[in-house]
Enzyme design. Structure first.
Site, PDB file in Angstrom:
ATOM      1  N   SER A 128       0.818  -1.204   0.000  1.00  0.00           N
ATOM      2  CA  SER A 128       0.000   0.000   0.000  1.00  0.00           C
ATOM      3  C   SER A 128       0.849   1.250   0.000  1.00  0.00           C
ATOM      4  CB  SER A 128      -0.922   0.032   1.219  1.00  0.00           C
ATOM      5  OG  SER A 128      -1.692   1.220   1.195  1.00  0.00           O
ATOM      6  N   LYS A 182      -4.625  -6.800   3.309  1.00  0.00           N
ATOM      7  CA  LYS A 182      -4.581  -5.671   2.353  1.00  0.00           C
ATOM      8  C   LYS A 182      -5.983  -5.360   1.851  1.00  0.00           C
ATOM      9  CE  LYS A 182      -3.396  -2.308  -0.153  1.00  0.00           C
ATOM     10  NZ  LYS A 182      -3.673  -2.257  -1.524  1.00  0.00           N
ATOM     11  N   HIS A 185      -7.650  -3.534   4.549  1.00  0.00           N
ATOM     12  CA  HIS A 185      -7.066  -2.182   4.529  1.00  0.00           C
ATOM     13  C   HIS A 185      -7.815  -1.310   3.517  1.00  0.00           C
ATOM     14  CE1 HIS A 185      -4.545   0.815   2.486  1.00  0.00           C
ATOM     15  NE2 HIS A 185      -3.922   1.010   3.634  1.00  0.00           N
ATOM     16  N   ASN A 186      -8.034  -1.860   2.349  1.00  0.00           N
ATOM     17  CA  ASN A 186      -8.716  -1.083   1.320  1.00  0.00           C
ATOM     18  C   ASN A 186     -10.171  -0.823   1.680  1.00  0.00           C
ATOM     19  OD1 ASN A 186      -6.275  -1.329   0.011  1.00  0.00           O
ATOM     20  ND2 ASN A 186      -7.187  -1.732  -1.988  1.00  0.00           N
ATOM     21  N   GLU A 189     -10.051   1.895   3.991  1.00  0.00           N
ATOM     22  CA  GLU A 189      -9.733   3.085   3.170  1.00  0.00           C
ATOM     23  C   GLU A 189     -11.029   3.660   2.549  1.00  0.00           C
ATOM     24  OE1 GLU A 189      -6.441   2.531   0.236  1.00  0.00           O
ATOM     25  OE2 GLU A 189      -7.934   3.020  -1.274  1.00  0.00           O
TER      26      GLU A 189
HETATM   27  C1  6PG Z   1      -3.230   1.412  -1.625  1.00  0.00           C
HETATM   28  C2  6PG Z   1      -4.546   1.529  -2.356  1.00  0.00           C
HETATM   29  C3  6PG Z   1      -4.497   0.899  -3.719  1.00  0.00           C
HETATM   30  C4  6PG Z   1      -5.844   0.884  -4.433  1.00  0.00           C
HETATM   31  C5  6PG Z   1      -6.363   2.237  -4.767  1.00  0.00           C
HETATM   32  C6  6PG Z   1      -7.551   2.251  -5.708  1.00  0.00           C
HETATM   33  O1  6PG Z   1      -3.290   0.872  -0.536  1.00  0.00           O
HETATM   34  O2  6PG Z   1      -2.196   1.884  -2.106  1.00  0.00           O
HETATM   35  O3  6PG Z   1      -5.509   0.855  -1.626  1.00  0.00           O
HETATM   36  O4  6PG Z   1      -4.067  -0.415  -3.554  1.00  0.00           O
HETATM   37  O5  6PG Z   1      -5.712   0.193  -5.600  1.00  0.00           O
HETATM   38  O6  6PG Z   1      -6.686   2.922  -3.620  1.00  0.00           O
HETATM   39  O7  6PG Z   1      -8.661   1.582  -5.190  1.00  0.00           O
HETATM   40  P1  6PG Z   1     -10.094   1.790  -5.853  1.00  0.00           P
HETATM   41  O8  6PG Z   1      -9.868   2.026  -7.318  1.00  0.00           O
HETATM   42  O9  6PG Z   1     -10.857   0.546  -5.612  1.00  0.00           O
HETATM   43  O10 6PG Z   1     -10.670   3.000  -5.200  1.00  0.00           O
END
Ligand code: 6PG
Length: 475
Positions: A128, A182, A185-186, A189
């Protein structure tokens, strides 16, 4: 000299990780299916370290010291399987194949099992931090065998972000554990971004502040307990002016949030595991709502409350929203960590949530001071029933609950959608409730389907003869 590690797949993430490795003094063999990327990387960044450009998979494999370490940075899904099929026959027992893409953890489990049969260590590693993180220090979440981590860990820890000198990389657990965390995590996010977006919307509509003024509010919040990368970049985005029109950048961007799928996976898996991650789910659904152009335009004229006068929300509203954001964020993170525990239990990964919180303090998209509070909570109690019950968070929620309730009520009055704030508060109140209306649902189920219910005062399963004399029978 042989290369310490190879990277195949030199799109921006792969190229930046290769450069990061080279900048740390490691000899890196680089390969890409179409050769021009390899050439460009070495031409443009060759001076940053020692690269060994390779034109074919055979060349790449031959360039690596043994046991080989090969990092695969291609699009998740079929391309990953294709690359594995291409390289696995060239590798030897003990070699390590690392997938640094956003793979689904179930794919990682499948690939790990298949390669283990061939004696190859397959390491699904969550990475990430976006493009900049890959170059300057990402947060890395490697799964796979402990043996593979022993050989790879030092290299990955070397290029990872550091917080107080501690690398943001640790062995997460066997097979799919790294990609699972991960994924969550997303999901977190998504939830965090949604909550910030709701705060922006409420402040803009409730207080009539301009994006530039709101940028200052977020910059101010970034100096307090909400301090985080996502709050910081929110201020940057809000401060931006569109060069073509002179309007605020945020006003010229189409309001349809896209997604590549990791947030959706988080919710799908949470449903399978039976873990309520309502904050993440609302964030995924909010993106879906934003993208339904036809539905939105058809529903445009549905009645709402009268438009609020600028500043209508009143004094203290900004601070209320800040508190509501903090409280909702605590809920969303607690739910995400619940899911990690459930996944770890289900698959026997033994994930250490405190160590995970520690490596999310830096490098990754959700990096924040807040993660250190989570790390501390797990240090004090490694297996809390919920993070909400850790003293720091319980106190924060107690302080925030007044403002939080006012904000959710105000959002409803203003007609501003705040699904993240609302669902977080509903979750908090559901946990607090002495009695939930689930009892009524059990009654309904028993009524129409004889699904039986349990009683508060006796063991056993019961059924009421609803269509008979309505006496109770023991099932
Ligand atoms: C990271 C992000 C990355 C992710 C983007 C786009 O941890 O660096 O999570 O891995 O691909 O944030 O995610 P979306 O296109 O689903 O918003």
């Amino acid at each position: 000299t042989q290369a310490r590690i190879g990277v195949t797949g030199l799109a921006v993430m792969g190229a930046n990780l290769a450069r990061n490795l080279a900048r740390h003094g490691h000899v890196v063999a680089v390969h890409n299916r179409s050769r021009h990327r390899t050439k460009t990387l070495v031409e443009e960044h060759g001076h940053e370290g020692a690269f060994v450009p390779c034109e074919t998979p055979e060349e790449l494999v031959a360039a690596l010291e043994r046991p080989r370490r090969l990092l695969v940075m291609v699009k998740a899904g079929a391309p990953t399987d294709a690359v594995i099929e291409e390289f696995a026959p060239l590798l030897e027992p003990g070699d390590m194949l690392v997938d640094g893409g956003n793979a689904h953890f179930a794919d990682t489990r499948r690939r790990e099992a298949a390669l283990r049969e061939r004696g190859i260590h397959f390491v699904g590693a969550g990475v990430s931090g976006g493009e900049e993180g890959a170059l300057l220090g990402p947060s890395i979440m490697p799964g796979g065998s402990a043996e593979a981590y022993a050989a790879l860990g030092p290299l990955l820890e070397d290029i990872a972000a550091k917080v107080d000198g501690v690398p943001c990389c640790t062995h997460i657990g066997p097979d799919g554990a790294g990609h699972f965390v991960k994924m969550v995590h997303n999901g977190i996010e998504y939830a965090d971004m949604q909550l910030i977006a709701e705060a922006y919307d409420l402040l803009r509509q409730g207080l009539g502040l301009s994006p530039a003024e709101l940028a200052e509010v977020f910059a101010e919040w970034d100096r307090g307990e909400l301090s985080s990368y996502l709050i910081e970049i929110t201020a940057e985005v809000l401060r931006q002016t569109d060069a073509a029109t002179g309007r605020p950048f945020v006003d010229v961007v189409a309001d349809r949030a896209e997604q590549k799928g990791t947030g959706r996976w988080t919710v799908q898996i949470a449903l399978d595991l039976g873990v309520p991650v309502s904050g993440i789910a609302e964030a995924v659904f909010a993106r879906a709502v934003s993208g339904h152009a036809e539905l939105r335009s058809a529903a445009r004229d549905l009645p709402g409350p009268a438009a609020p006068a600028a500043g209508a929300a009143g004094e203290g509203f900004a601070e209320d929203v800040r508190q509501a954001l903090h409280a909702s964020k605590i809920v969303a993170y607690a739910q995400g960590f619940d899911q990690i525990r459930a996944g770890s239990d289900e698959y026997g990964w033994d994930v250490d949530p405190g160590a995970l919180a520690a490596i999310w303090r830096g490098g990754c998209i959700i990096r924040a001071a807040f993660l250190d509070r989570i790390r501390e909570a797990y240090a004090a109690d490694p297996a809390p029933v919920s993070l909400l019950l850790a003293p720091y968070f319980t106190d924060a929620l107690a302080r925030a609950q007044g403002p939080w309730r006012r904000v959710v009520a105000r959002a409803a009055e203003l007609g501003v959608p705040a699904p993240g704030f609302s669902t977080a508060l509903a979750y908090y109140d559901a946990l607090r409730a002495e009695r939930l209306p689930a009892a009524l649902i059990q009654g309904q189920r028993d009524f129409f389907g004889a699904h039986t219910y349990r009683r508060v005062d006796r063991e056993g399963a019961f059924h009421t003869l609803w269509s008979g004399d309505r006496t109770e029978t023991e099932a």
